[in-house]
Design a protein around this motif. Structure first.
Motif, PDB file in Angstrom:
ATOM      1  N   ARG A  96       4.290   8.227  -2.337  1.00 10.74           N
ATOM      2  CA  ARG A  96       4.709   6.848  -2.135  1.00 10.74           C
ATOM      3  C   ARG A  96       6.012   6.762  -1.342  1.00 10.74           C
ATOM      4  O   ARG A  96       6.841   7.650  -1.400  1.00 10.74           O
ATOM      5  CB  ARG A  96       4.872   6.158  -3.483  1.00 10.74           C
ATOM      6  N   LEU A  97       6.140   5.659  -0.621  1.00 12.98           N
ATOM      7  CA  LEU A  97       7.308   5.513   0.238  1.00 12.98           C
ATOM      8  C   LEU A  97       8.548   5.173  -0.570  1.00 12.98           C
ATOM      9  O   LEU A  97       9.645   5.539  -0.215  1.00 12.98           O
ATOM     10  CB  LEU A  97       7.046   4.408   1.266  1.00 12.98           C
ATOM     11  N   ALA A  98       8.348   4.432  -1.651  1.00  8.05           N
ATOM     12  CA  ALA A  98       9.532   4.001  -2.425  1.00  8.05           C
ATOM     13  C   ALA A  98       9.271   4.148  -3.904  1.00  8.05           C
ATOM     14  O   ALA A  98       8.146   4.251  -4.309  1.00  8.05           O
ATOM     15  CB  ALA A  98       9.847   2.554  -2.105  1.00  8.05           C
ATOM     16  N   ALA A 105      -5.505   8.185   1.593  1.00 12.87           N
ATOM     17  CA  ALA A 105      -4.177   7.778   2.073  1.00 12.87           C
ATOM     18  C   ALA A 105      -3.364   7.145   0.949  1.00 12.87           C
ATOM     19  O   ALA A 105      -2.149   7.295   0.888  1.00 12.87           O
ATOM     20  CB  ALA A 105      -4.306   6.807   3.239  1.00 12.87           C
ATOM     21  N   SER A 106      -4.075   6.452   0.040  1.00 15.23           N
ATOM     22  CA  SER A 106      -3.334   5.802  -1.049  1.00 15.23           C
ATOM     23  C   SER A 106      -2.731   6.841  -1.990  1.00 15.23           C
ATOM     24  O   SER A 106      -1.887   6.514  -2.813  1.00 15.23           O
ATOM     25  CB  SER A 106      -4.233   4.830  -1.812  1.00 15.23           C
ATOM     26  N   PHE A 147       0.861  -1.189   0.000  1.00 12.97           N
ATOM     27  CA  PHE A 147       0.000   0.000   0.000  1.00 12.97           C
ATOM     28  C   PHE A 147       0.902   1.245   0.000  1.00 12.97           C
ATOM     29  O   PHE A 147       1.831   1.343   0.765  1.00 12.97           O
ATOM     30  CB  PHE A 147      -0.876  -0.011   1.250  1.00 12.97           C
ATOM     31  N   ARG A 148       0.637   2.198  -0.873  1.00  5.27           N
ATOM     32  CA  ARG A 148       1.440   3.415  -1.052  1.00  5.27           C
ATOM     33  C   ARG A 148       2.824   3.133  -1.601  1.00  5.27           C
ATOM     34  O   ARG A 148       3.709   3.969  -1.523  1.00  5.27           O
ATOM     35  CB  ARG A 148       1.572   4.192   0.262  1.00  5.27           C
ATOM     36  N   ARG A 149       3.047   1.950  -2.161  1.00  8.20           N
ATOM     37  CA  ARG A 149       4.340   1.679  -2.771  1.00  8.20           C
ATOM     38  C   ARG A 149       4.180   1.366  -4.258  1.00  8.20           C
ATOM     39  O   ARG A 149       5.126   0.999  -4.924  1.00  8.20           O
ATOM     40  CB  ARG A 149       5.021   0.507  -2.059  1.00  8.20           C
ATOM     41  N   ASN A 157       2.227   2.496  -8.122  1.00  7.60           N
ATOM     42  CA  ASN A 157       1.687   3.654  -8.828  1.00  7.60           C
ATOM     43  C   ASN A 157       0.169   3.675  -8.807  1.00  7.60           C
ATOM     44  O   ASN A 157      -0.447   4.713  -8.686  1.00  7.60           O
ATOM     45  CB  ASN A 157       2.185   3.667 -10.274  1.00  7.60           C
ATOM     46  N   PRO A 162      -3.521   2.639  -7.151  1.00  4.23           N
ATOM     47  CA  PRO A 162      -4.058   2.263  -5.844  1.00  4.23           C
ATOM     48  C   PRO A 162      -4.575   0.826  -5.853  1.00  4.23           C
ATOM     49  O   PRO A 162      -4.846   0.268  -6.912  1.00  4.23           O
ATOM     50  CB  PRO A 162      -5.186   3.262  -5.625  1.00  4.23           C
ATOM     51  N   ILE A 175      -1.202   9.587  -0.745  1.00  3.55           N
ATOM     52  CA  ILE A 175      -0.078  10.221  -0.058  1.00  3.55           C
ATOM     53  C   ILE A 175       1.208   9.736  -0.742  1.00  3.55           C
ATOM     54  O   ILE A 175       1.294   8.574  -1.134  1.00  3.55           O
ATOM     55  CB  ILE A 175      -0.070   9.855   1.437  1.00  3.55           C
ATOM     56  N   SER A 217      -9.920   4.119 -10.748  1.00  7.11           N
ATOM     57  CA  SER A 217      -9.599   3.432  -9.502  1.00  7.11           C
ATOM     58  C   SER A 217      -8.880   4.371  -8.547  1.00  7.11           C
ATOM     59  O   SER A 217      -8.200   3.942  -7.657  1.00  7.11           O
ATOM     60  CB  SER A 217      -8.734   2.219  -9.795  1.00  7.11           C
ATOM     61  N   GLU A 218      -9.039   5.658  -8.768  1.00 16.25           N
ATOM     62  CA  GLU A 218      -8.375   6.621  -7.913  1.00 16.25           C
ATOM     63  C   GLU A 218      -9.289   7.840  -7.789  1.00 16.25           C
ATOM     64  O   GLU A 218      -9.965   8.217  -8.740  1.00 16.25           O
ATOM     65  CB  GLU A 218      -7.055   7.024  -8.559  1.00 16.25           C
TER      66      GLU A 218
END
Lengths: 184, 311
Positions: free
Chosen positions: B309-311, B304-305, A76-78, A80, A82, B307, B2-3
């Motif tokens: 990206r971490l990587a 939140a999705s 999740f959040r890694r 492109n 969702p 926000i 989807s966003e």
């Protein structure tokens, strides 16, 4: 490279048949076992196995559920794009049951890890086994191995295994595609 | 699709139909999650959310906090009554101080219309509007429409009546936007003094007779009289209001079909709705509360999705 057929329709049928017989060897009449297919693609295999097991054992009370792992994924959040969830339909508890978790392709093992977490919401099973149609045995990210395997495939990272089902793709077969980018 | 098309949830005004449908389909899954023996998923475990309530709230605040906790987010709560706001700190300063403690998202209720929009332009965080003055209350409108969809199968083509203090209600405005985007027809009903002057420009029908309005609708959403926002008297007495605009079982029994009764809470029993109606089979008030948690989980998850990206 041209796409290569790993299992055609006939071979796929034979493989699923064999997997069912292996399951019956270990689970007898499934009175204390449940089948759980992982959403989205593992469900097609799980449904086939479920119906075939009912035919073979003559038992129509086998518990069968579909588990969505979206909220339990570790990327999740890694990514492109969702992560959009699918439906979970499990109307029984897995408490003290032997669970057979079913998915189409085992590759990095991360999906199964998420599946094990997601299943905790339905109780503490007596044990969990993993059944996969295709085991891509190289490049596992986690120490996860299948208990029942349809076919083991040695593939490189630039290749992708596609399991096609009648319901969504109009044909039953397993294809090895050459791709630049792979996403499990 | 989807966003979400927006980075914040400031109002229904800023969403399109596809956004709303995405929130609904995600909420379907979360509704399933919150009805399991273990009601929690780990999706937002690395996200911290601040709930900033500059105005009183019980239901919305609890609902947001539950939604956040069921997504495994870390939660900090803040209420204006016990804070430095009383010592003269500005909104931006307050929020920036909170964000300096590494907070990823802000859920805010504020008495001033546009407070959420203002904040989104000045601070680096995802903002969820939990009610800004008499402007918008987007999650309430989403959960209302979601509850209608759940009960009637669809929102499109349905006739929804909103009764009461339209002038001071953020629920009314967000509901009008949301229902219209989903293809429902909306009518508002209430005393002329509590009807905004240009309400017709929103494309809603206006009716001052409650019985006529009830005969028209499939769903009646009863609003509370917002006495705390009224600086002058808009009607002679609560008793008169309740006689003319209160929903009673007599009124419902006179209709030739069953309608659904909704209320965003808190209910003033005996004023806009009688106890008998509020607790009857017509009422889906408690379904609304349950759906509120699922809708807020969906909104927080989808925002939140987005926000970084971490990587």
């Amino acid at each position: 490279m041209q796409p290569r057929v790993i299992l055609n329709s006939r071979q796929l049928e034979l493989t699923i048949n064999r997997l069912c017989r292996q399951l019956i060897e270990n689970h007898d009449d499934f009175s204390n076992s449940v089948l759980i297919g992982l959403q989205p693609r593992g469900v097609f295999l799980a449904q086939r196995i479920y119906h075939l097991l009912q035919e073979m054992t003559g038992c129509d009370t086998i518990d069968f559920g579909q588990l969505d792992i979206t909220f339990f994924r570790d990327d999740f959040r890694r990514r492109n794009s969702p992560l959009i969830p699918n439906q979970t339909t499990i109307d029984f508890l897995v408490e003290n049951k032997k669970v057979v978790m079913i998915d189409d392709v085992l590759y990095t093992g991360r999906t199964i890890r998420a599946g094990l977490d997601a299943m905790l919401a339905f109780g503490r099973p007596a044990g969990v086994e993993l059944l996969v149609l295709i085991d891509r045995r190289f490049r596992r990210h986690l120490p996860i191995q299948p208990d029942y395997t349809g076919k083991t495939v040695d593939s490189v990272i630039s290749e992708r295994v596609d399991v096609r089902w009648e319901e969504t793709d109009g044909t039953n077969e397993v294809i090895l595609n050459s791709l630049k980018k792979h996403d499990e | 699709m989807s966003e979400l098309s927006s980075d914040h949830l400031l109002g229904i005004k800023y969403l399109n139909e596809a956004d709303i449908e995405l929130i609904f389909s995600t909420a379907d899954n979360f509704k399933d999650v919150i009805n399991r023996p273990i009601k929690k998923v780990p999706s937002l475990r690395d996200i911290t959310i601040a709930n900033l309530f500059f105005e009183n709230s019980t239901r919305t605040r609890l609902s947001f906090e539950l939604a956040e906790k069921r997504l495994s987010a870390d939660v900090v709560n803040f209420s204006a009554a016990s804070s430095s706001v009383k010592k003269g700190e500005t909104l931006i300063d307050t929020v920036n101080n909170i964000l300096a403690m590494k907070v990823d998202m802000v859920v805010m209720r504020h008495p001033n219309p546009g407070a959420g929009l203002f904040l989104s332009q000045h601070v680096d965080s995802r903002i969820v509007n939990a009610g800004d003055g008499a402007h918008e209350h987007p999650t309430q409108a989403l959960l209302d429409a979601f509850s209608i969809r759940e009960r009637l199968g669809a929102v499109s083509g349905k006739k929804v009546l909103i009764v009461g203090d339209i002038l001071h209600s953020r629920v009314a405005l967000s509901n009008i936007f949301c229902l219209q985007k989903l293809g429902a027809k909306v009518m508002v009903c209430g005393p002329p003094t509590l009807m905004p002057k240009y309400i017709q420009s929103l494309g809603v029908e206006v009716e001052f007779n409650l019985d006529k309005a009830l005969a028209w609708c499939d769903v009646a959403n009863m609003l509370r009289i917002q006495l705390e926002r009224q600086d002058t008297r808009f009607f002679p007495s609560l008793r008169e209001y309740s006689m003319l605009y209160g929903l009673t079982s007599d009124r419902l029994n006179r209709l030739d079909r069953k309608i659904i009764v909704m209320h965003p809470g808190p209910i003033n029993r005996g004023v806009e709705i009688t106890s008998e109606v509020a607790d009857s089979e017509h009422s889906i008030i408690l379904d609304q509360v349950e759906n509120g948690v699922a809708i807020r989980m969906a909104v927080l998850y989808l925002l939140a999705s987005k926000i970084e990206r971490l990587a």
